[in-house]
Scaffold this motif. Structure first.
Motif, PDB file in Angstrom:
ATOM      1  N   LEU A 165     -41.199 113.314 -14.293  1.00  6.05           N
ATOM      2  CA  LEU A 165     -40.707 113.295 -15.667  1.00  6.05           C
ATOM      3  C   LEU A 165     -39.680 114.396 -15.883  1.00  6.05           C
ATOM      4  CD1 LEU A 165     -43.968 112.624 -17.721  1.00  6.05           C
ATOM      5  CD2 LEU A 165     -42.047 111.070 -17.371  1.00  6.05           C
ATOM      6  N   GLU A 166     -39.918 115.554 -15.253  1.00  5.07           N
ATOM      7  CA  GLU A 166     -38.950 116.647 -15.359  1.00  5.07           C
ATOM      8  C   GLU A 166     -37.628 116.258 -14.734  1.00  5.07           C
ATOM      9  OE1 GLU A 166     -38.596 121.408 -14.213  1.00  5.07           O
ATOM     10  OE2 GLU A 166     -40.418 120.270 -13.765  1.00  5.07           O
ATOM     11  N   VAL A 167     -37.711 115.589 -13.573  1.00  2.00           N
ATOM     12  CA  VAL A 167     -36.485 115.119 -12.921  1.00  2.00           C
ATOM     13  C   VAL A 167     -35.776 114.093 -13.805  1.00  2.00           C
ATOM     14  CG1 VAL A 167     -35.584 113.835 -10.950  1.00  2.00           C
ATOM     15  CG2 VAL A 167     -37.290 115.608 -10.597  1.00  2.00           C
ATOM     16  N   ALA A 168     -36.569 113.187 -14.390  1.00  2.00           N
ATOM     17  CA  ALA A 168     -35.972 112.165 -15.251  1.00  2.00           C
ATOM     18  C   ALA A 168     -35.293 112.790 -16.465  1.00  2.00           C
ATOM     19  CB  ALA A 168     -37.044 111.166 -15.701  1.00  2.00           C
ATOM     20  N   GLU A 169     -35.953 113.806 -17.058  1.00  4.15           N
ATOM     21  CA  GLU A 169     -35.353 114.474 -18.205  1.00  4.15           C
ATOM     22  C   GLU A 169     -34.076 115.209 -17.804  1.00  4.15           C
ATOM     23  OE1 GLU A 169     -38.318 116.981 -19.838  1.00  4.15           O
ATOM     24  OE2 GLU A 169     -39.557 115.331 -20.608  1.00  4.15           O
ATOM     25  N   SER A 170     -34.147 115.862 -16.636  1.00  2.00           N
ATOM     26  CA  SER A 170     -32.952 116.558 -16.149  1.00  2.00           C
ATOM     27  C   SER A 170     -31.824 115.577 -15.896  1.00  2.00           C
ATOM     28  CB  SER A 170     -33.295 117.323 -14.866  1.00  2.00           C
ATOM     29  OG  SER A 170     -32.141 117.918 -14.323  1.00  2.00           O
ATOM     30  N   ASP A 171     -32.166 114.423 -15.301  1.00  2.43           N
ATOM     31  CA  ASP A 171     -31.150 113.409 -15.026  1.00  2.43           C
ATOM     32  C   ASP A 171     -30.594 112.846 -16.323  1.00  2.43           C
ATOM     33  OD1 ASP A 171     -29.720 111.699 -13.135  1.00  2.43           O
ATOM     34  OD2 ASP A 171     -30.944 110.077 -13.955  1.00  2.43           O
ATOM     35  N   ARG A 172     -31.479 112.648 -17.297  1.00  2.00           N
ATOM     36  CA  ARG A 172     -31.016 112.150 -18.595  1.00  2.00           C
ATOM     37  C   ARG A 172     -30.083 113.153 -19.271  1.00  2.00           C
ATOM     38  NH1 ARG A 172     -35.424 112.458 -22.931  1.00  2.00           N
ATOM     39  NH2 ARG A 172     -34.768 114.619 -22.643  1.00  2.00           N
ATOM     40  N   ASP A 173     -30.474 114.440 -19.242  1.00  2.00           N
ATOM     41  CA  ASP A 173     -29.613 115.459 -19.848  1.00  2.00           C
ATOM     42  C   ASP A 173     -28.270 115.535 -19.126  1.00  2.00           C
ATOM     43  OD1 ASP A 173     -31.662 116.016 -21.565  1.00  2.00           O
ATOM     44  OD2 ASP A 173     -32.389 117.765 -20.468  1.00  2.00           O
ATOM     45  N   ARG A 174     -28.330 115.422 -17.788  1.00  2.00           N
ATOM     46  CA  ARG A 174     -27.083 115.488 -17.029  1.00  2.00           C
ATOM     47  C   ARG A 174     -26.169 114.322 -17.390  1.00  2.00           C
ATOM     48  NH1 ARG A 174     -25.569 112.774 -12.842  1.00  2.00           N
ATOM     49  NH2 ARG A 174     -27.666 111.989 -12.464  1.00  2.00           N
ATOM     50  N   ARG A 175     -26.757 113.118 -17.496  1.00  2.00           N
ATOM     51  CA  ARG A 175     -25.944 111.953 -17.843  1.00  2.00           C
ATOM     52  C   ARG A 175     -25.386 112.072 -19.261  1.00  2.00           C
ATOM     53  NH1 ARG A 175     -26.309 108.048 -14.084  1.00  2.00           N
ATOM     54  NH2 ARG A 175     -28.014 108.216 -12.565  1.00  2.00           N
ATOM     55  N   ALA A 176     -26.186 112.665 -20.154  1.00  2.00           N
ATOM     56  CA  ALA A 176     -25.694 112.874 -21.516  1.00  2.00           C
ATOM     57  C   ALA A 176     -24.537 113.863 -21.514  1.00  2.00           C
ATOM     58  CB  ALA A 176     -26.823 113.382 -22.407  1.00  2.00           C
ATOM     59  N   GLU A 177     -24.672 114.936 -20.712  1.00  2.00           N
ATOM     60  CA  GLU A 177     -23.578 115.910 -20.610  1.00  2.00           C
ATOM     61  C   GLU A 177     -22.323 115.255 -20.031  1.00  2.00           C
ATOM     62  OE1 GLU A 177     -25.076 119.060 -18.265  1.00  2.00           O
ATOM     63  OE2 GLU A 177     -26.672 119.554 -19.665  1.00  2.00           O
ATOM     64  N   ASP A 178     -22.522 114.420 -19.004  1.00  2.00           N
ATOM     65  CA  ASP A 178     -21.373 113.745 -18.406  1.00  2.00           C
ATOM     66  C   ASP A 178     -20.700 112.808 -19.413  1.00  2.00           C
ATOM     67  OD1 ASP A 178     -21.804 115.050 -16.048  1.00  2.00           O
ATOM     68  OD2 ASP A 178     -22.860 113.387 -15.078  1.00  2.00           O
ATOM     69  N   ALA A 179     -21.540 112.134 -20.212  1.00  2.00           N
ATOM     70  CA  ALA A 179     -20.970 111.235 -21.222  1.00  2.00           C
ATOM     71  C   ALA A 179     -20.148 112.021 -22.248  1.00  2.00           C
ATOM     72  CB  ALA A 179     -22.080 110.449 -21.917  1.00  2.00           C
ATOM     73  N   VAL A 180     -20.695 113.181 -22.671  1.00  5.49           N
ATOM     74  CA  VAL A 180     -19.953 114.024 -23.616  1.00  5.49           C
ATOM     75  C   VAL A 180     -18.663 114.525 -22.982  1.00  5.49           C
ATOM     76  CG1 VAL A 180     -20.014 116.209 -24.874  1.00  5.49           C
ATOM     77  CG2 VAL A 180     -22.013 114.706 -24.902  1.00  5.49           C
ATOM     78  N   ALA A 181     -18.760 114.948 -21.706  1.00  3.08           N
ATOM     79  CA  ALA A 181     -17.563 115.444 -21.015  1.00  3.08           C
ATOM     80  C   ALA A 181     -16.502 114.351 -20.890  1.00  3.08           C
ATOM     81  CB  ALA A 181     -17.944 115.978 -19.639  1.00  3.08           C
ATOM     82  N   GLN A 182     -16.947 113.131 -20.578  1.00  3.05           N
ATOM     83  CA  GLN A 182     -16.004 112.024 -20.468  1.00  3.05           C
ATOM     84  C   GLN A 182     -15.337 111.729 -21.817  1.00  3.05           C
ATOM     85  OE1 GLN A 182     -18.181 108.763 -18.825  1.00  3.05           O
ATOM     86  NE2 GLN A 182     -18.498 109.756 -16.838  1.00  3.05           N
ATOM     87  N   GLU A 183     -16.138 111.800 -22.883  1.00  3.60           N
ATOM     88  CA  GLU A 183     -15.564 111.549 -24.211  1.00  3.60           C
ATOM     89  C   GLU A 183     -14.577 112.647 -24.589  1.00  3.60           C
ATOM     90  OE1 GLU A 183     -14.904 109.558 -27.801  1.00  3.60           O
ATOM     91  OE2 GLU A 183     -15.734 108.953 -25.867  1.00  3.60           O
ATOM     92  N   ARG A 184     -14.924 113.877 -24.273  1.00  2.63           N
ATOM     93  CA  ARG A 184     -13.997 114.971 -24.552  1.00  2.63           C
ATOM     94  C   ARG A 184     -12.703 114.811 -23.746  1.00  2.63           C
ATOM     95  NH1 ARG A 184     -15.722 119.628 -27.090  1.00  2.63           N
ATOM     96  NH2 ARG A 184     -17.905 119.655 -27.733  1.00  2.63           N
ATOM     97  N   THR A 185     -12.855 114.383 -22.490  1.00  4.35           N
ATOM     98  CA  THR A 185     -11.663 114.164 -21.664  1.00  4.35           C
ATOM     99  C   THR A 185     -10.797 113.063 -22.255  1.00  4.35           C
ATOM    100  OG1 THR A 185     -12.871 114.857 -19.683  1.00  4.35           O
ATOM    101  CG2 THR A 185     -10.874 113.563 -19.350  1.00  4.35           C
ATOM    102  N   ARG A 186     -11.437 112.001 -22.736  1.00  4.21           N
ATOM    103  CA  ARG A 186     -10.680 110.906 -23.346  1.00  4.21           C
ATOM    104  C   ARG A 186      -9.946 111.381 -24.599  1.00  4.21           C
ATOM    105  NH1 ARG A 186     -10.938 107.295 -27.272  1.00  4.21           N
ATOM    106  NH2 ARG A 186     -12.848 108.202 -28.107  1.00  4.21           N
ATOM    107  N   ILE A 187     -10.645 112.174 -25.417  1.00  5.03           N
ATOM    108  CA  ILE A 187     -10.002 112.694 -26.631  1.00  5.03           C
ATOM    109  C   ILE A 187      -8.856 113.625 -26.265  1.00  5.03           C
ATOM    110  CG2 ILE A 187     -10.379 114.145 -28.652  1.00  5.03           C
ATOM    111  CD1 ILE A 187     -13.217 113.069 -28.791  1.00  5.03           C
TER     112      ILE A 187
END
Length: 394
Positions: A165-187
């Motif tokens: 579950l810790e790995v899953a949460e870490s992976d989820r947070d990482r994917r959320a960070e990547d999504a935010v980073a991608q959106e910032r890059t697009r902007i």
């Protein structure tokens, strides 16, 4: 009461001390059968004291209790039989349970041999019916061992589930960070396109207007109108972008960089059940944050996909080497390396994980290769160039 119970669960010394006190209180119920109450109470205290350390120092506590029991049996046989036959001796069963659950089977087997020897000594010294005594006591010991195995397996399962579950949460947070980073890059790209295009048009129109101001006033007027229109359109785009940037967002959680970050990832995967061998060569703590973050993400994505998609029993190896001008990272695993299994390794078959790693590495000016090797292993290899210490460029 629930809060106290949860707090007590995290304080093994206090909890076991209370347990020893309870057993001592039950032991005193047979005080009336003793001919020497002082001796009975003294031996009861000596027998119960080691139980207070049963989880803090399980091996020391168990063997101390066994040695004390032998002495109590010999003393009881000589002075007072009630001293040698008492409820407190049930702590031997608890000691065996503790060794199986917390110290391992090998130590518990040696302790079982000691218990059998003590049982034989007790039967001889107290002149009891040996077969009946041995069978009853061995049954209790066997029940204690089985209980410890069952509860130990359950605790191990709970720990693995918690780790996953810790790995899953870490992976989820990482994917959320990547999504935010991608959106910032697009902007950022939108902002750059809007500003660069608008300013370029305005500069060209302004130059034309300055040249045509006296010779062709109408042309200069049209140029000024174009400048105004372009400026208004650019301003509208800028306002829209600023509105997006002002939207409330959770603060970014940056991972630990360098040696500590890679070691933390490896330990996280080990707790989830994936054996990870880590080989680090060279100083990794003083490299540029952008390169360190890229290295961290490559290792994180690779190990997460090994955990999710490789065959059961797969093992991973992470090798990081820092050279004079680059950092090379290789992540290999013993899971399936067949071509058919390749796409599933990243992005659940969509390839977005691999694509994301390639984009991240490419931004840093590096290269990345991923795929099955000839020996059946799967390998991800990335080379990240280090910035020039003089210019800061990759």
């Amino acid at each position: 009461m629930r809060k106290f119970s949860l707090w007590l669960r995290g304080q093994p010394l206090i909890a076991d001390s209370l347990l020893a006190l309870v057993v001592f209180g039950l032991d005193l119920l047979n005080l009336g059968q003793s001919h020497s109450r002082t001796l009975y109470v003294a031996t009861g205290v000596v027998v119960c004291l080691p139980a207070a350390l049963r989880r803090v120092r399980p091996v020391l506590s168990a063997w101390t209790l066994l040695a004390v029991t032998v002495v109590v049996v010999l003393v009881g046989a000589r002075y007072d039989e009630a001293t040698a036959v008492r409820p407190a001796l049930v702590l031997l069963v608890l000691a065996l349970y503790t060794l199986v659950a917390y110290a391992g089977r090998r130590r518990a087997l040696w302790y079982s041999a000691g218990l059998i020897a003590e049982l034989i000594l007790e039967s001889v010294v107290l002149d009891r019916a040996m077969l009946e005594n041995v069978l009853l006591t061995i049954s209790l010991y066997a029940l204690s061992w089985i209980t410890a195995e069952f509860l130990g397996a359950r605790r191990a399962y709970d720990r693995e589930v918690a780790a996953r579950l810790e790995v899953a949460e870490s992976d989820r947070d990482r994917r959320a960070e990547d999504a935010v980073a991608q959106e910032r890059t697009r902007i950022a790209r939108e902002l750059h396109d809007v500003v660069a295009h608008a300013v370029s048009v305005m500069i060209v129109q302004a130059d034309g207007a300055s040249y045509a101001l006296h010779s062709n006033p109408e042309r200069a007027e049209r140029a000024l109108e174009n400048i105004a229109a372009t400026g208004r359109a650019a301003l509208a785009e800028l306002r829209r972008t600023v509105v997006l940037l002002r939207a409330p967002q959770a603060p970014e959680r940056l991972p630990a960089h360098g040696t500590a970050g890679v070691a933390e990832l490896a330990e996280l995967m080990r707790r989830a059940g994936l054996p990870v061998r880590l080989d680090l060569h060279g100083e990794l703590d003083d490299i540029a944050p952008s390169v360190s973050l890229g290295l961290h993400r490559v290792v994180q994505e690779s190990l997460t996909n090994v955990l999710r998609h490789a065959n059961p029993g797969a093992e991973a190896r992470v090798v990081v080497r820092r050279g004079e001008r680059e950092v090379a990272v290789t992540v290999t695993d013993t899971g399936t390396g067949s071509p058919a299994a390749g796409p599933a390794r990243f992005g659940s078959g969509s390839g977005t994980g691999l694509l994301g790693m390639r984009e991240r590495v490419a931004v840093l000016g590096g290269t990345l290769e991923a795929g099955p090797a000839a020996d059946g292993t799967w390998a991800v290899r990335a080379v990240l160039p280090l910035p020039d210490p003089d210019t800061g460029a990759h």
